[in-house]
Every structure is written in C-alpha cells, then in structure tokens.
Write an enzyme that holds these catalytic residues in place. Structure first.
Site, short mmCIF file in Angstrom:
data_model
loop_
_atom_site.label_atom_id
_atom_site.label_comp_id
_atom_site.label_asym_id
_atom_site.label_seq_id
_atom_site.Cartn_x
_atom_site.Cartn_y
_atom_site.Cartn_z
N GLY A 1 0.83 -1.20 0.00
CA GLY A 1 0.00 0.00 0.00
C GLY A 1 0.86 1.24 0.00
O GLY A 1 1.59 1.49 0.95
N GLY A 2 0.79 2.00 -1.11
CA GLY A 2 1.63 3.20 -1.26
C GLY A 2 0.87 4.48 -1.00
O GLY A 2 1.16 5.50 -1.61
N GLY A 3 -0.13 4.42 -0.10
CA GLY A 3 -0.77 5.65 0.36
C GLY A 3 0.14 6.35 1.35
O GLY A 3 1.31 5.95 1.52
N ALA A 4 -0.38 7.38 2.02
CA ALA A 4 0.48 8.17 2.92
C ALA A 4 1.09 7.28 4.00
O ALA A 4 2.31 7.33 4.23
CB ALA A 4 -0.32 9.31 3.53
N VAL A 5 0.26 6.45 4.64
CA VAL A 5 0.79 5.64 5.75
C VAL A 5 1.83 4.64 5.25
O VAL A 5 2.89 4.46 5.86
CB VAL A 5 -0.38 4.93 6.48
CG1 VAL A 5 0.15 3.91 7.47
CG2 VAL A 5 -1.26 5.95 7.19
N HIS B 1 13.34 36.78 3.51
CA HIS B 1 14.47 36.13 2.85
C HIS B 1 15.57 35.88 3.88
O HIS B 1 15.83 36.75 4.70
CB HIS B 1 15.01 37.04 1.74
CG HIS B 1 16.25 36.49 1.10
ND1 HIS B 1 16.22 35.47 0.20
CD2 HIS B 1 17.56 36.83 1.27
CE1 HIS B 1 17.44 35.20 -0.19
NE2 HIS B 1 18.28 36.00 0.45
N ASP C 1 -13.72 9.69 10.86
CA ASP C 1 -13.53 8.54 9.97
C ASP C 1 -14.82 7.76 9.73
O ASP C 1 -14.95 7.09 8.71
CB ASP C 1 -12.48 7.59 10.55
CG ASP C 1 -11.06 8.11 10.40
OD1 ASP C 1 -10.90 9.26 9.94
OD2 ASP C 1 -10.12 7.38 10.75
N ARG D 1 -8.66 1.52 4.69
CA ARG D 1 -9.30 1.79 5.99
C ARG D 1 -10.79 1.93 5.73
O ARG D 1 -11.19 2.49 4.72
CB ARG D 1 -8.78 3.09 6.59
CG ARG D 1 -7.40 2.94 7.17
CD ARG D 1 -7.07 4.13 8.04
NE ARG D 1 -6.89 5.34 7.26
CZ ARG D 1 -7.24 6.55 7.68
NH1 ARG D 1 -7.82 6.73 8.83
NH2 ARG D 1 -7.02 7.60 6.91
N GLU E 1 2.49 -1.02 -4.56
CA GLU E 1 1.28 -0.19 -4.72
C GLU E 1 0.51 -0.65 -5.96
O GLU E 1 1.10 -0.80 -7.04
CB GLU E 1 1.68 1.29 -4.84
CG GLU E 1 0.59 2.21 -5.36
CD GLU E 1 -0.72 2.14 -4.56
OE1 GLU E 1 -0.69 2.10 -3.33
OE2 GLU E 1 -1.79 2.10 -5.23
#
Ligand SMILES: Cc1cc2nc3c(=O)[nH]c(=O)nc-3n(C[C@H](O)[C@H](O)[C@H](O)COP(=O)(O)OP(=O)(O)OC[C@H]3O[C@@H](n4cnc5c(N)ncnc54)[C@H](O)[C@@H]3O)c2cc1C
Length: 308
Positions: free
Chosen positions: A5-9, A280, A146, A106, A28
């Site tokens: 699984g290449g999501g954020a987690v 700057h 969620d 999830r 992924e």
C-alpha cells in the site's frame, strides 16, 4: 520488510523502516505512490524518486496475489494490478520478506452498533450519512470523523474540526466545515503536502486552471539547508487567478502548506500571495515565486518556466 500500500501511511512507514536499517519493498496497486485524486502526480513522481534514492524498492502497478510462510519470514507472489490498464503489464514476480506490513484500506466500523435500528442511515460503503451540518438521518444525532467514510478525507485535524462544527450545530448553530481547504501531509522525506484541488480535479469540475511552480533548489534557504528536492506549486483559475489548490514537496512541506491553505480559505488570488512580502532567506519564498509566475509578475524566473 514488504510494505503493501503506497498511500500516505505506507510511504511513511516504508521510509521510516528503511531509514532505521530495514530493506523495504513498497508495493502499490495503482500507477503511482500517493494515488489520491487531490494530489498532483508530479508530487508522487518526486516522492518515488527520493524513496528510491533512500533505498526503498518501489513496485507500482502490482498487487500481492498470495503469500506463504517461509523459515524466517514469507514469500509473496506479486502480479500485475487488475485495477489499472497497463501499457506494458509488469511480469509476475516473487519477493522475500521477514515481515509484511499491510497499509492498505481503511473503512468505517459501523456494523454491530445498532445504528440502523436507531434510524442512522449508512451509505453504500458503510459510512454514516450526514448532511452539510453533519446531522445524521436520526433527529438529534450527529456524526464526524472517519466514521463518515472515505468520501471525505480521513484525517485527524478534519475530524477535530467536524467535531467542533457538529457540536455547534447540535446547539442550533450553522457551522460549515471548509472541505475545500483541508491540508493533508505525508510525513516522508521529503514531505509531501497538498490542499484544495489538483489540476486534474479542477479540470473535472470544468474549471480552466493554470499551474505555476517554483523549485525549492532555487531558494537560498534550501541551498543553505542542503535540502534541494521539491517544489511549491499553485493551481489557480486561469481567468481570475483565484487559488484553487496547492501542493508542496520538500523539507518542511507539511509546514509550508499552511500558507496556501490560509490563502485558499480566504479566497485569495495568486496576485494576493505575490503581494505579501516573504522574508528572505526562507523556503516560503517559493510560494511568492510561484504566485508571481501565476500572476505574470515573475522577476526571478521567466513566466514560461513557471506557468504550464
Ligand atoms: C497508521 C495511521 C496513521 C495516521 N496518520 C495520520 C496523520 O499523520 N495525520 C492525520 O491527520 N491523520 C492520520 N491518521 C488518520 C487519523 O488517525 C484519523 O483520521 C482520526 O483518528 C479520526 O478520528 P476519529 O475521532 O474519527 O476516529 P478515531 O481516532 O478512530 O476515534 C474513534 C474512537 O472511538 C472508539 N470506539 C470505537 N467503537 C466504539 C464503541 N462502540 N463505543 C465506544 N467507543 C468506541 C475507538 O476506540 C476510538 O478511540 C492516521 C491513521 C492511521 C491508521
């Protein structure tokens, strides 16, 4: 370690484990890491490049078709993902791993709570149905977080904001959650952060969008930090310059994104961002550079390099 699984987690844990000394393969199913509609594919490309540089083996467009225990670990069988069309499907392959870490999928746990008996309707994916005030279909019952399901971002800071809004609305208020400006961050190295619409989402909504970027490597602060990878990118309405979205990849991108989130929340244009004086040397100057390019006010880069 095989991270599935290449999501954020998945990306975060793949990077972390590799940094701690494991040898990580990240698998992924879709064609890119962080395959979220709200994320500019250029961010995914840059993250993949940097993860590879860190030693993570990245396999996109592949799924785990099966696995079996072996002495000291497991053997995983990978095959071409059935979820995408392949120009050249990757060949099936096997990989060995001591540990498998599944970081995919999830879903809200809404079964067995008696919700439906109480009159709280669920949507087709098991999420609690709510209206714009976060009221469920049962009078006086509100839902946040969620449990609303994947049609909204499943993020801690959004759940918190929804909680405040739902509480206010339950007491007779008329709070609305600004869903169009929810920042999200993948805490990898470099970090990836985004807010609002990606160029593809703007197009899907029939909006004509202009994109303007500034590479962090052109910032003195990035040179001083030795953190050269990354960019800040604005998505603006082509006619008015109103901000539609933004993304940032690089050192502290998770902090940088909030300038864009604030500008988006306030309905600012690229010219507004360009007008704000940026100290700057800072990484934040990249927003000013991108905004100047978007507004046709670029001083340090020719507009043709910034606008696409
Ligand atoms: C590995 C991982 C990493 C993440 N990283 C981030 C991140 O970096 N940033 C971010 O914004 N989000 C992140 N998230 C998502 C974030 O954790 C969730 O979006 C957030 O916690 C949602 O809050 P919530 O209150 O809706 O649900 P939860 O935080 O899950 O809270 C629900 C609570 O209800 C309790 N509960 C469940 N059923 C019952 C019951 N029947 N009776 C009583 N109590 C019950 C649970 O035990 C739980 O404590 C991550 C998630 C995961 C899994």
């Amino acid at each position: 370690v095989a991270v599935v699984g290449g999501g954020a987690v998945g990306c975060e844990l793949a990077w972390l484990l590799q940094t701690l000394g494991s040898r990580v393969t990240l698998v992924e199913a879709l064609e890119r890491l962080l395959p979220l509609p709200g994320l500019d594919p250029e961010c995914s490309r840059l993250l993949q490049r940097e993860l590879k540089k860190a030693g993570v083996k990245v396999l996109t467009g592949m799924v785990v078709a099966g696995w079996e225990r072996r002495a000291g670990g497991a053997r995983l069988s990978l095959e071409a993902s059935p979820f995408i069309e392949h120009r050249r499907p990757p060949k099936p392959r096997e990989i060995e791993a001591e540990r498998i870490l599944v970081a995919a999928g999830r879903r809200p746990r809404t079964q067995g709570l008696g919700l439906e008996e109480a009159g709280v309707e669920l949507d087709g994916r098991g999420g609690v149905k709510v209206d714009h005030s976060l009221a469920t279909t049962a009078s006086g019952v509100y839902a946040v977080g969620d449990v609303l399901g994947p049609s909204r971002p499943m993020l801690a800071h959004l759940a918190g904001r929804e909680g405040l809004a739902a509480a206010a609305n339950a007491l007779g208020g008329a709070e609305r959650v600004p869903y169009s400006a929810v920042p999200a961050v993948a805490f990898t190295a470099p970090q990836v952060a985004w807010v609002g619409l990606s160029p593809a989402q703007a197009e899907d909504q029939g909006l004509e969008a202009a994109v303007a970027s500034c590479d962090l490597r052109s910032m003195g602060k990035a040179q001083a930090l030795g953190e050269l990878a990354g960019f800040c990118r604005l998505v603006c309405a082509a006619d008015t310059g109103r901000l539609l979205g933004a993304s940032a990849v690089g050192h502290a991108a998770g902090e940088l994104i909030h300038e864009a989130a604030l500008a988006l929340t306030l309905g600012a244009t690229a010219a507004d961002v360009a007008r704000a004086i940026h100290a700057h040397p800072t990484l934040s100057e990249a927003w000013a550079e991108a905004a100047e390019a978007a507004a046709g006010l670029a001083v340090h880069q020719p507009p043709s390099r910034g606008l696409r």
